[in-house]
Write an enzyme that holds these catalytic residues in place. Structure first.
Site, PDB file in Angstrom:
ATOM      1  N   PHE A  12       0.829  -1.211   0.000  1.00 48.69           N
ATOM      2  CA  PHE A  12       0.000   0.000   0.000  1.00 48.69           C
ATOM      3  C   PHE A  12       0.869   1.270   0.000  1.00 48.69           C
ATOM      4  O   PHE A  12       0.891   2.024  -0.985  1.00 48.69           O
ATOM      5  CB  PHE A  12      -0.921  -0.074   1.224  1.00 48.69           C
ATOM      6  CG  PHE A  12      -1.606   1.209   1.595  1.00 48.69           C
ATOM      7  CD1 PHE A  12      -2.224   2.004   0.634  1.00 48.69           C
ATOM      8  CD2 PHE A  12      -1.657   1.614   2.934  1.00 48.69           C
ATOM      9  CE1 PHE A  12      -2.868   3.190   0.994  1.00 48.69           C
ATOM     10  CE2 PHE A  12      -2.301   2.783   3.300  1.00 48.69           C
ATOM     11  CZ  PHE A  12      -2.896   3.572   2.325  1.00 48.69           C
ATOM     12  N   ASP A  32       9.575  -7.272  -3.323  1.00 45.43           N
ATOM     13  CA  ASP A  32       8.378  -7.664  -2.572  1.00 45.43           C
ATOM     14  C   ASP A  32       8.140  -9.153  -2.805  1.00 45.43           C
ATOM     15  O   ASP A  32       8.304  -9.631  -3.924  1.00 45.43           O
ATOM     16  CB  ASP A  32       7.178  -6.838  -3.091  1.00 45.43           C
ATOM     17  CG  ASP A  32       6.051  -6.739  -2.078  1.00 45.43           C
ATOM     18  OD1 ASP A  32       5.579  -7.800  -1.627  1.00 45.43           O
ATOM     19  OD2 ASP A  32       5.645  -5.615  -1.746  1.00 45.43           O
ATOM     20  N   ASN A  33       7.761  -9.889  -1.768  1.00 44.84           N
ATOM     21  CA  ASN A  33       7.446 -11.313  -1.982  1.00 44.84           C
ATOM     22  C   ASN A  33       5.941 -11.531  -2.128  1.00 44.84           C
ATOM     23  O   ASN A  33       5.476 -12.665  -2.213  1.00 44.84           O
ATOM     24  CB  ASN A  33       8.016 -12.186  -0.854  1.00 44.84           C
ATOM     25  CG  ASN A  33       7.323 -11.953   0.471  1.00 44.84           C
ATOM     26  OD1 ASN A  33       6.555 -11.003   0.614  1.00 44.84           O
ATOM     27  ND2 ASN A  33       7.586 -12.802   1.443  1.00 44.84           N
ATOM     28  N   SER A  75       6.496  -5.623   5.342  1.00 49.86           N
ATOM     29  CA  SER A  75       5.952  -6.233   6.563  1.00 49.86           C
ATOM     30  C   SER A  75       4.445  -6.361   6.439  1.00 49.86           C
ATOM     31  O   SER A  75       3.798  -5.465   5.904  1.00 49.86           O
ATOM     32  CB  SER A  75       6.224  -5.376   7.813  1.00 49.86           C
ATOM     33  OG  SER A  75       5.660  -6.011   8.964  1.00 49.86           O
ATOM     34  N   ALA A 114      10.624   1.958   7.944  1.00 49.60           N
ATOM     35  CA  ALA A 114       9.200   2.192   8.197  1.00 49.60           C
ATOM     36  C   ALA A 114       8.880   1.621   9.574  1.00 49.60           C
ATOM     37  O   ALA A 114       8.703   0.425   9.750  1.00 49.60           O
ATOM     38  CB  ALA A 114       8.350   1.502   7.135  1.00 49.60           C
ATOM     39  N   TYR A 145       4.286  -7.862  15.954  1.00 55.63           N
ATOM     40  CA  TYR A 145       4.518  -6.678  15.106  1.00 55.63           C
ATOM     41  C   TYR A 145       5.242  -5.601  15.903  1.00 55.63           C
ATOM     42  O   TYR A 145       6.258  -5.065  15.468  1.00 55.63           O
ATOM     43  CB  TYR A 145       3.169  -6.166  14.609  1.00 55.63           C
ATOM     44  CG  TYR A 145       3.247  -4.999  13.641  1.00 55.63           C
ATOM     45  CD1 TYR A 145       3.831  -5.157  12.386  1.00 55.63           C
ATOM     46  CD2 TYR A 145       2.707  -3.758  13.964  1.00 55.63           C
ATOM     47  CE1 TYR A 145       3.869  -4.100  11.483  1.00 55.63           C
ATOM     48  CE2 TYR A 145       2.747  -2.696  13.067  1.00 55.63           C
ATOM     49  CZ  TYR A 145       3.331  -2.870  11.832  1.00 55.63           C
ATOM     50  OH  TYR A 145       3.365  -1.825  10.943  1.00 55.63           O
ATOM     51  N   LYS A 149       9.091  -4.292  15.232  1.00 50.55           N
ATOM     52  CA  LYS A 149       9.382  -2.909  14.843  1.00 50.55           C
ATOM     53  C   LYS A 149      10.288  -2.235  15.876  1.00 50.55           C
ATOM     54  O   LYS A 149      11.139  -1.408  15.525  1.00 50.55           O
ATOM     55  CB  LYS A 149       8.087  -2.123  14.660  1.00 50.55           C
ATOM     56  CG  LYS A 149       7.287  -2.542  13.427  1.00 50.55           C
ATOM     57  CD  LYS A 149       7.995  -2.171  12.132  1.00 50.55           C
ATOM     58  CE  LYS A 149       7.125  -2.435  10.906  1.00 50.55           C
ATOM     59  NZ  LYS A 149       7.806  -2.100   9.642  1.00 50.55           N
ATOM     60  N   TYR A 159      23.278   0.133  13.545  1.00 51.62           N
ATOM     61  CA  TYR A 159      24.021   0.305  12.280  1.00 51.62           C
ATOM     62  C   TYR A 159      24.456   1.756  12.102  1.00 51.62           C
ATOM     63  O   TYR A 159      25.516   2.031  11.553  1.00 51.62           O
ATOM     64  CB  TYR A 159      23.183  -0.172  11.074  1.00 51.62           C
ATOM     65  CG  TYR A 159      23.489  -1.600  10.716  1.00 51.62           C
ATOM     66  CD1 TYR A 159      23.144  -2.641  11.568  1.00 51.62           C
ATOM     67  CD2 TYR A 159      24.171  -1.915   9.538  1.00 51.62           C
ATOM     68  CE1 TYR A 159      23.459  -3.957  11.255  1.00 51.62           C
ATOM     69  CE2 TYR A 159      24.483  -3.229   9.220  1.00 51.62           C
ATOM     70  CZ  TYR A 159      24.122  -4.244  10.077  1.00 51.62           C
ATOM     71  OH  TYR A 159      24.440  -5.531   9.771  1.00 51.62           O
ATOM     72  N   ARG A 186      -8.297  -3.690   8.191  1.00 56.30           N
ATOM     73  CA  ARG A 186      -8.225  -2.474   8.993  1.00 56.30           C
ATOM     74  C   ARG A 186      -9.516  -1.680   8.872  1.00 56.30           C
ATOM     75  O   ARG A 186     -10.363  -1.942   8.014  1.00 56.30           O
ATOM     76  CB  ARG A 186      -7.001  -1.642   8.587  1.00 56.30           C
ATOM     77  CG  ARG A 186      -5.738  -2.204   9.217  1.00 56.30           C
ATOM     78  CD  ARG A 186      -4.490  -1.492   8.778  1.00 56.30           C
ATOM     79  NE  ARG A 186      -4.105  -1.887   7.441  1.00 56.30           N
ATOM     80  CZ  ARG A 186      -2.907  -1.657   6.909  1.00 56.30           C
ATOM     81  NH1 ARG A 186      -1.970  -1.046   7.627  1.00 56.30           N
ATOM     82  NH2 ARG A 186      -2.615  -2.037   5.683  1.00 56.30           N
TER      83      ARG A 186
HETATM   84  N1  UDP Z   1     -11.765  -1.739  14.038  1.00 53.55           N
HETATM   85  C1  UDP Z   1     -13.122  -1.872  14.083  1.00 53.55           C
HETATM   86  N2  UDP Z   1     -13.752  -2.584  13.103  1.00 53.55           N
HETATM   87  C2  UDP Z   1     -13.100  -3.143  12.070  1.00 53.55           C
HETATM   88  C3  UDP Z   1     -11.700  -2.984  11.993  1.00 53.55           C
HETATM   89  C4  UDP Z   1     -11.052  -2.283  13.000  1.00 53.55           C
HETATM   90  O1  UDP Z   1     -13.784  -1.373  15.013  1.00 53.55           O
HETATM   91  O2  UDP Z   1     -13.771  -3.760  11.222  1.00 53.55           O
HETATM   92  C5  UDP Z   1     -11.100  -0.977  15.100  1.00 53.55           C
HETATM   93  C6  UDP Z   1      -9.926  -1.676  15.777  1.00 53.55           C
HETATM   94  O3  UDP Z   1     -10.378  -2.483  16.846  1.00 53.55           O
HETATM   95  C7  UDP Z   1      -9.106  -0.499  16.249  1.00 53.55           C
HETATM   96  C8  UDP Z   1      -9.366   0.565  15.172  1.00 53.55           C
HETATM   97  O4  UDP Z   1     -10.556   0.181  14.509  1.00 53.55           O
HETATM   98  O5  UDP Z   1      -9.599   0.005  17.473  1.00 53.55           O
HETATM   99  C9  UDP Z   1      -8.255   0.670  14.149  1.00 53.55           C
HETATM  100  O6  UDP Z   1      -7.970  -0.637  13.752  1.00 53.55           O
HETATM  101  P1  UDP Z   1      -7.048  -0.975  12.510  1.00 53.55           P
HETATM  102  O7  UDP Z   1      -7.100  -2.453  12.324  1.00 53.55           O
HETATM  103  O8  UDP Z   1      -7.431  -0.126  11.364  1.00 53.55           O
HETATM  104  O9  UDP Z   1      -5.582  -0.535  12.923  1.00 53.55           O
HETATM  105  P2  UDP Z   1      -4.806  -0.353  14.329  1.00 53.55           P
HETATM  106  O10 UDP Z   1      -4.876   1.097  14.586  1.00 53.55           O
HETATM  107  O11 UDP Z   1      -5.493  -1.134  15.414  1.00 53.55           O
HETATM  108  O12 UDP Z   1      -3.468  -0.863  14.019  1.00 53.55           O
END
Ligand code: UDP
Length: 312
Positions: A12, A32-33, A75, A114, A145, A149, A159, A186
């Site tokens: 992305f 990229d794999n 990642s 990143a 994760y 990171k 480094y 997400r």
């Molecule tokens: N979330 C949600 N519904 C979804 C997907 C995510 O309510 O269908 C919530 C998730 O629990 C978090 C926030 O939205 O509180 C952001 O989640 P995301 O997976 O986008 O990324 P994060 O910030 O957690 O890495």
């Protein structure tokens, strides 16, 4: 003109960076794999200054010729991905960062990592400044994760300090826009696809947890400015406009004009309760701040998901 290698270049943010660097006159090699990346994200690039290499950067990494910059973006980055791919996530953050740094050292290239707001975990200070060390559960499901990171930041600084590699660390906060996957998991892609298909929007918990969402062109501009700056300490790049997750679901229902309802699902373990970048440092030393507001960013993202879902 620089010769720039991007790991995760079919992902992305990686693919948007490739577009940006090509537009700025640079040469781009994307590695990229494709476990979460997609060649569809780079299929439009016909430029002779662009090369794609299908390769897993946790293995020995080498490319012919000089390199000026290496950006390590490979990642899994969505919580559902790193729950499904915990070992790959740990390997690309640790072994992959080591290989990418080794290549940077061998080529005398500048290295940009990143990193992520996840290094702050479920933060106890708000908004998050770069000097906050974080509140991370190392053995929780997100630990794969977050700790990968955090390790990659430590490796990058090692480094820099011991081998003199020129390094940059960007801490990326929630970013959204075109080229997120339909089944990304997400919040923004989930809500948008659910709204467009007339399905219920799945808000986790009561939706009172907060995030601060940055449109991808702003994120990429901040990363590019950091790369060409002389700042070797971590910099937050994100949009400080904080909102609740429920608020985002409502905003997406509005922008799509959907009749979908909102339903509440269990909150994932260790889901951070709040998140907002303090971008004082980026403003001061990069002259950067986000320009695209939520309405405009969501409208652009909507066009993309309509196209992906074949909706007129
Ligand atoms: N979330 C949600 N519904 C979804 C997907 C995510 O309510 O269908 C919530 C998730 O629990 C978090 C926030 O939205 O509180 C952001 O989640 P995301 O997976 O986008 O990324 P994060 O910030 O957690 O890495």
């Amino acid at each position: 003109m620089s010769r720039i290698l991007i790991t995760g270049g079919a992902g992305f943010i990686g693919s948007h960076l490739a577009d940006r660097f090509l537009a700025d006159g640079h040469e781009v090699i994307c590695v990229d794999n494709l476990i979460t990346g997609d060649v569809a994200n780079i299929a439009h690039i016909k430029d002779k200054r662009f090369t794609f290499i299908d390769y897993d950067v946790t293995n020995f990494l080498y490319v012919d010729g000089p390199l000026d910059c290496i950006l390590h973006f490979a990642s899994p980055a969505s919580p559902i991905d790193y729950l499904e791919l915990p070992i790959q996530t740990l390997k690309v953050g640790s072994l992959g960062t080591h290989k990418a740094l080794g290549l940077a050292k061998a080529k005398g290239a500048r290295f940009l990592l990143a990193s992520t707001s996840e290094v702050y975990g479920d933060p106890l200070i708000h908004p998050q400044t770069e000097d906050y060390w974080g509140n991370v559960n190392p053995i929780g499901p997100r630990g794969v994760y977050d700790e990968a990171k955090r390790f990659s930041e430590a490796m990058t600084m090692a480094y820099h300090r011991y081998h003199g590699v020129e390094t940059r660390i960007v801490r990326i906060f929630n970013t959204y826009g075109e080229r997120m996957r339909i089944r990304d998991g997400r919040a923004v892609p989930n809500f948008m696809c659910q709204a467009l298909k007339g399905e219920d929007l799945t808000v986790y918990g009561d939706g009172s947890q907060t995030r601060s969402f940055c449109y991808v062109s702003d994120e990429v501009d901040g990363i590019s400015r950091l790369l060409f700056s002389d700042v070797d300490t971590p910099v937050n790049i994100g949009n400080p406009a904080e909102m609740t997750v429920l608020g985002m679901a409502e905003a997406i229902i509005k922008v799509t004009g959907s009749k979908s309802r909102i339903v509440f699902k269990p909150l994932p373990e260790d889901d951070p309760k709040v998140r907002q970048p303090d971008i004082t440092k980026a403003r001061a030393i990069l002259g950067w701040e986000p320009k695209v507001g939520l309405e405009e960013g969501l409208a652009r993202t909507l066009d993309y998901f309509k196209m992906k879902l074949g909706i007129k």
